[in-house]
Design a protein around this motif. Structure first.
Motif, PDB file in Angstrom:
ATOM      1  N   LEU A 333     -95.456   5.454  -2.580  1.00  0.00           N
ATOM      2  CA  LEU A 333     -95.231   4.934  -3.932  1.00  0.00           C
ATOM      3  C   LEU A 333     -95.411   6.042  -4.970  1.00  0.00           C
ATOM      4  CD1 LEU A 333     -96.969   1.444  -3.542  1.00  0.00           C
ATOM      5  CD2 LEU A 333     -94.590   2.068  -3.140  1.00  0.00           C
ATOM      6  N   MET A 334     -96.335   6.974  -4.704  1.00  0.00           N
ATOM      7  CA  MET A 334     -96.511   8.123  -5.603  1.00  0.00           C
ATOM      8  C   MET A 334     -95.249   8.983  -5.591  1.00  0.00           C
ATOM      9  SD  MET A 334     -99.362   7.794  -7.096  1.00  0.00           S
ATOM     10  CE  MET A 334     -99.810   9.392  -7.762  1.00  0.00           C
ATOM     11  N   ALA A 335     -94.676   9.194  -4.402  1.00  0.00           N
ATOM     12  CA  ALA A 335     -93.457  10.022  -4.306  1.00  0.00           C
ATOM     13  C   ALA A 335     -92.289   9.352  -5.031  1.00  0.00           C
ATOM     14  CB  ALA A 335     -93.102  10.264  -2.839  1.00  0.00           C
ATOM     15  N   MET A 336     -92.339   8.021  -5.160  1.00  0.00           N
ATOM     16  CA  MET A 336     -91.285   7.316  -5.896  1.00  0.00           C
ATOM     17  C   MET A 336     -91.507   7.392  -7.399  1.00  0.00           C
ATOM     18  SD  MET A 336     -91.005   3.994  -3.382  1.00  0.00           S
ATOM     19  CE  MET A 336     -90.047   2.950  -4.471  1.00  0.00           C
ATOM     20  N   GLY A 337     -92.634   8.003  -7.805  1.00  0.00           N
ATOM     21  CA  GLY A 337     -92.907   8.194  -9.230  1.00  0.00           C
ATOM     22  C   GLY A 337     -93.490   6.950  -9.884  1.00  0.00           C
ATOM     23  N   LEU A 338     -94.105   6.057  -9.106  1.00  0.00           N
ATOM     24  CA  LEU A 338     -94.621   4.816  -9.692  1.00  0.00           C
ATOM     25  C   LEU A 338     -95.958   5.015 -10.392  1.00  0.00           C
ATOM     26  CD1 LEU A 338     -93.687   2.259  -6.891  1.00  0.00           C
ATOM     27  CD2 LEU A 338     -92.471   2.803  -8.986  1.00  0.00           C
ATOM     28  N   GLY A 339     -96.641   6.114 -10.100  1.00  0.00           N
ATOM     29  CA  GLY A 339     -97.943   6.378 -10.736  1.00  0.00           C
ATOM     30  C   GLY A 339     -99.073   5.717  -9.972  1.00  0.00           C
ATOM     31  N   ALA A 340    -100.279   6.279 -10.145  1.00  0.00           N
ATOM     32  CA  ALA A 340    -101.425   5.851  -9.339  1.00  0.00           C
ATOM     33  C   ALA A 340    -101.839   4.409  -9.630  1.00  0.00           C
ATOM     34  CB  ALA A 340    -102.604   6.787  -9.570  1.00  0.00           C
ATOM     35  N   VAL A 341    -101.728   3.994 -10.910  1.00  0.00           N
ATOM     36  CA  VAL A 341    -102.187   2.641 -11.253  1.00  0.00           C
ATOM     37  C   VAL A 341    -101.328   1.604 -10.540  1.00  0.00           C
ATOM     38  CG1 VAL A 341    -102.430   0.975 -13.143  1.00  0.00           C
ATOM     39  CG2 VAL A 341    -103.201   3.343 -13.443  1.00  0.00           C
ATOM     40  N   ARG A 342    -100.021   1.804 -10.630  1.00  0.00           N
ATOM     41  CA  ARG A 342     -99.121   0.836  -9.980  1.00  0.00           C
ATOM     42  C   ARG A 342     -99.243   0.924  -8.456  1.00  0.00           C
ATOM     43  NH1 ARG A 342     -92.804  -0.095 -11.419  1.00  0.00           N
ATOM     44  NH2 ARG A 342     -92.211  -1.089  -9.456  1.00  0.00           N
ATOM     45  N   ALA A 343     -99.389   2.155  -7.950  1.00  0.00           N
ATOM     46  CA  ALA A 343     -99.510   2.307  -6.495  1.00  0.00           C
ATOM     47  C   ALA A 343    -100.756   1.579  -5.990  1.00  0.00           C
ATOM     48  CB  ALA A 343     -99.554   3.780  -6.115  1.00  0.00           C
ATOM     49  N   ARG A 344    -101.831   1.668  -6.783  1.00  0.00           N
ATOM     50  CA  ARG A 344    -103.082   1.023  -6.345  1.00  0.00           C
ATOM     51  C   ARG A 344    -103.045  -0.491  -6.481  1.00  0.00           C
ATOM     52  NH1 ARG A 344    -106.004   5.804  -8.188  1.00  0.00           N
ATOM     53  NH2 ARG A 344    -106.934   6.720  -6.309  1.00  0.00           N
ATOM     54  N   SER A 345    -102.026  -0.989  -7.166  1.00  0.00           N
ATOM     55  CA  SER A 345    -101.950  -2.457  -7.320  1.00  0.00           C
ATOM     56  C   SER A 345    -100.816  -3.032  -6.469  1.00  0.00           C
ATOM     57  CB  SER A 345    -101.737  -2.812  -8.795  1.00  0.00           C
ATOM     58  OG  SER A 345    -100.427  -2.478  -9.172  1.00  0.00           O
ATOM     59  N   SER A 346    -100.380  -2.263  -5.475  1.00  0.00           N
ATOM     60  CA  SER A 346     -99.234  -2.701  -4.664  1.00  0.00           C
ATOM     61  C   SER A 346     -99.658  -3.243  -3.311  1.00  0.00           C
ATOM     62  CB  SER A 346     -98.260  -1.531  -4.467  1.00  0.00           C
ATOM     63  OG  SER A 346     -97.724  -1.170  -5.712  1.00  0.00           O
ATOM     64  N   VAL A 347     -99.070  -4.350  -2.975  1.00  0.00           N
ATOM     65  CA  VAL A 347     -99.397  -5.068  -1.742  1.00  0.00           C
ATOM     66  C   VAL A 347     -98.129  -5.176  -0.904  1.00  0.00           C
ATOM     67  CG1 VAL A 347    -100.072  -7.345  -0.860  1.00  0.00           C
ATOM     68  CG2 VAL A 347    -101.224  -6.387  -2.871  1.00  0.00           C
ATOM     69  N   ARG A 348     -98.278  -4.917   0.389  1.00  0.00           N
ATOM     70  CA  ARG A 348     -97.114  -5.050   1.280  1.00  0.00           C
ATOM     71  C   ARG A 348     -97.209  -6.361   2.044  1.00  0.00           C
ATOM     72  NH1 ARG A 348     -96.519  -1.042   6.267  1.00  0.00           N
ATOM     73  NH2 ARG A 348     -98.246  -2.326   7.017  1.00  0.00           N
ATOM     74  N   ILE A 349     -96.118  -7.120   1.982  1.00  0.00           N
ATOM     75  CA  ILE A 349     -96.026  -8.357   2.770  1.00  0.00           C
ATOM     76  C   ILE A 349     -94.869  -8.156   3.744  1.00  0.00           C
ATOM     77  CG2 ILE A 349     -95.527 -10.838   2.662  1.00  0.00           C
ATOM     78  CD1 ILE A 349     -96.737 -10.749  -0.221  1.00  0.00           C
ATOM     79  N   SER A 350     -95.137  -8.267   5.032  1.00  0.00           N
ATOM     80  CA  SER A 350     -94.059  -8.059   6.009  1.00  0.00           C
ATOM     81  C   SER A 350     -94.012  -9.246   6.967  1.00  0.00           C
ATOM     82  CB  SER A 350     -94.220  -6.721   6.732  1.00  0.00           C
ATOM     83  OG  SER A 350     -95.544  -6.508   7.164  1.00  0.00           O
ATOM     84  N   ILE A 351     -92.820  -9.853   6.991  1.00  0.00           N
ATOM     85  CA  ILE A 351     -92.600 -11.104   7.726  1.00  0.00           C
ATOM     86  C   ILE A 351     -92.107 -10.775   9.134  1.00  0.00           C
ATOM     87  CG2 ILE A 351     -91.327 -13.311   7.638  1.00  0.00           C
ATOM     88  CD1 ILE A 351     -91.068 -12.885   4.610  1.00  0.00           C
ATOM     89  N   GLY A 352     -92.390 -11.649  10.071  1.00  0.00           N
ATOM     90  CA  GLY A 352     -91.913 -11.432  11.438  1.00  0.00           C
ATOM     91  C   GLY A 352     -91.481 -12.735  12.068  1.00  0.00           C
ATOM     92  N   LYS A 353     -90.997 -12.640  13.311  1.00  0.00           N
ATOM     93  CA  LYS A 353     -90.469 -13.859  13.928  1.00  0.00           C
ATOM     94  C   LYS A 353     -91.572 -14.816  14.362  1.00  0.00           C
ATOM     95  CE  LYS A 353     -88.336 -11.184  17.444  1.00  0.00           C
ATOM     96  NZ  LYS A 353     -87.194 -11.078  18.288  1.00  0.00           N
TER      97      LYS A 353
END
Ligand code: PLP
Length: 389
Positions: A333-353
């Motif tokens: 997320l940092m490499a995407m330029g989102l900044g540390a604050v936004r990166a630290r508030s990001s949650v990944r949800i990954s769905i499966g079968k």
């Protein structure tokens, strides 16, 4: 309490047929595939059947499939088995640590590495890859899909330019397998790796496509297994499990599984964006695999969201599983330029079968309140929204 697992990019539940086949290979069906008597021959047959299944998943010849201990070994083998002192590798800043740290190891050996940035979209620009080519460039390593955002990389374009430049091309397809059709011909890659536990197979086993004629040196020396590419008695139960997982991954493109997972992910994102102020989808504008969403919620820390949802029986992650627990904001997320604050508030949800529509409904029923509650008690709540840059 309801339990729902939404961290399928970290690992997936093994399918029942995978578990059954593995148990029978650990009991009655054990054997060393190199033994010449019946038990050994049956074990060899099981390994070759699995190789055929993985070859169908890759769109390659069975003789081009090498079994490994997983995605990490596949990435290490591709980079360190091909490159050495004086060689230059082009990769991206958003690769998995298995690639990034293999590249660091190559630098310590006297190799050179260019790490390309990505834009806000999360995609690397093929023109940047072209411009990074040098006379000593030996390998381009760009992942097929990112593990945190699900963003697909322009591998077909990169494959074409690698062929024109006469440079080897590796793609880490660990997070793409079973989510988008793989084709080593369409991708134009010479090396491609997957991991069984990301496609409902067991942990500790994977496969590496090695195009015929690629001068890959083995990292592991010993007996001549895997046509000299990877020594060591084959992990028979694991390989059998991977073969069945590969078959199931292929079936998922035909029986609608991949599509219904995408439908749930899209429904989830739409509902979250409507019901939670300031929620954004990281990489949402780019082509993505259908099971992943990286959501950022301002004024709340991702770890707090993960812990709150855990209390409610829901497993999601803050960044990738490997980086979870690290204090550094996600390098992706940092490499995407989102900044540390936004990166630290990001949650990944990954769905499966393994998920059901009820799981998604449950998540949607509790998430907005969980975020509201955390925001109300968050020390960040006075942070201005533009910090999210
Ligand atoms: N590459 C990517 C993109 C991954 O997401 C992972 C696992 O998270 C790996 C490599 C490592 O795979 P394994 O866990 O099989 O070593």
């Amino acid at each position: 309490m309801r339990i729902a697992y939404f961290d399928n990019n970290a690992t997936t539940p093994p399918l029942p047929q995978v578990v059954d086949a593995m148990v029978s290979r650990l009991t009655d069906g054990f054997g060393n595939p190199s033994s010449s008597y019946r038990r050994g021959r049956e074990a060899r047959e099981a390994v070759e059947t699995a190789r055929g299944s993985v070859a169908r998943l890759f769109g390659c010849a069975p003789s081009e499939v090498v079994f490994t201990s997983g995605g990490t070994e596949g990435d290490n083998s591709a980079i360190l088995g091909l490159c050495g002192v004086g060689d230059h590798v082009i990769t991206t800043a958003i690769e998995h640590d298995a690639v990034l740290n293999s590249c660091r190891a190559l630098e310590r050996l006297g190799g050179e590495v260019t790490r390309l940035p990505v834009g806000l979209s999360g995609q690397v620009d093929p023109d940047a890859v072209r411009r990074a080519l040098r006379p000593n460039t030996k390998l381009i390593s760009v992942m097929t899909a990112n593990n945190e955002t699900g963003v697909l990389q322009p591998v077909e374009e990169i494959g074409r330019l690698a062929a024109m430049a006469d440079v080897w091309f590796h793609t880490d397809a660990v997070q793409a397998a079973g989510k988008v059709p793989l084709s080593v011909e369409r991708f134009g890659c010479d090396l491609l790796c997957i991991s069984a536990h990301k496609i409902h197979g067991p942990q500790g086993v994977g496969a590496l496509f090695v195009r015929r004629g690629t001068p890959l040196k083995p990292l592991i020396h010993g007996g001549g297994q895997e046509r000299g590419h990877r020594a060591g008695t084959e992990n028979l139960p694991g390989i059998v499990g991977l073969g069945l997982a590969a078959e199931a991954a292929l079936a998922g493109f035909e029986d609608g599984t991949v599509e219904w997972i995408r439908g749930w992910r899209d429904r989830l994102e739409t509902a979250v964006l409507q019901s939670i102020d300031g929620a954004t989808v990281n990489g949402g504008g780019a082509p993505r695999v259908g099971n992943t969403t990286s959501l950022s919620f301002n004024n709340v820390l991702a770890e707090a969201v993960v812990a709150a949802l855990d209390q409610l029986g829901l497993s999601v992650s803050a960044g990738s599983a490997c980086a979870a627990g690290s204090r550094e904001p996600s390098h992706v997320l940092m490499a995407m330029g989102l900044g540390a604050v936004r990166a630290r508030s990001s949650v990944r949800i990954s769905i499966g079968k393994g998920n059901t529509a009820d799981d998604v409904d449950y998540l949607l029923a509790v998430l907005p309140d969980a975020i509201r509650h955390l925001r109300a008690s968050s020390p960040q709540r006075r942070a201005p929204a533009q910090d999210a840059k």
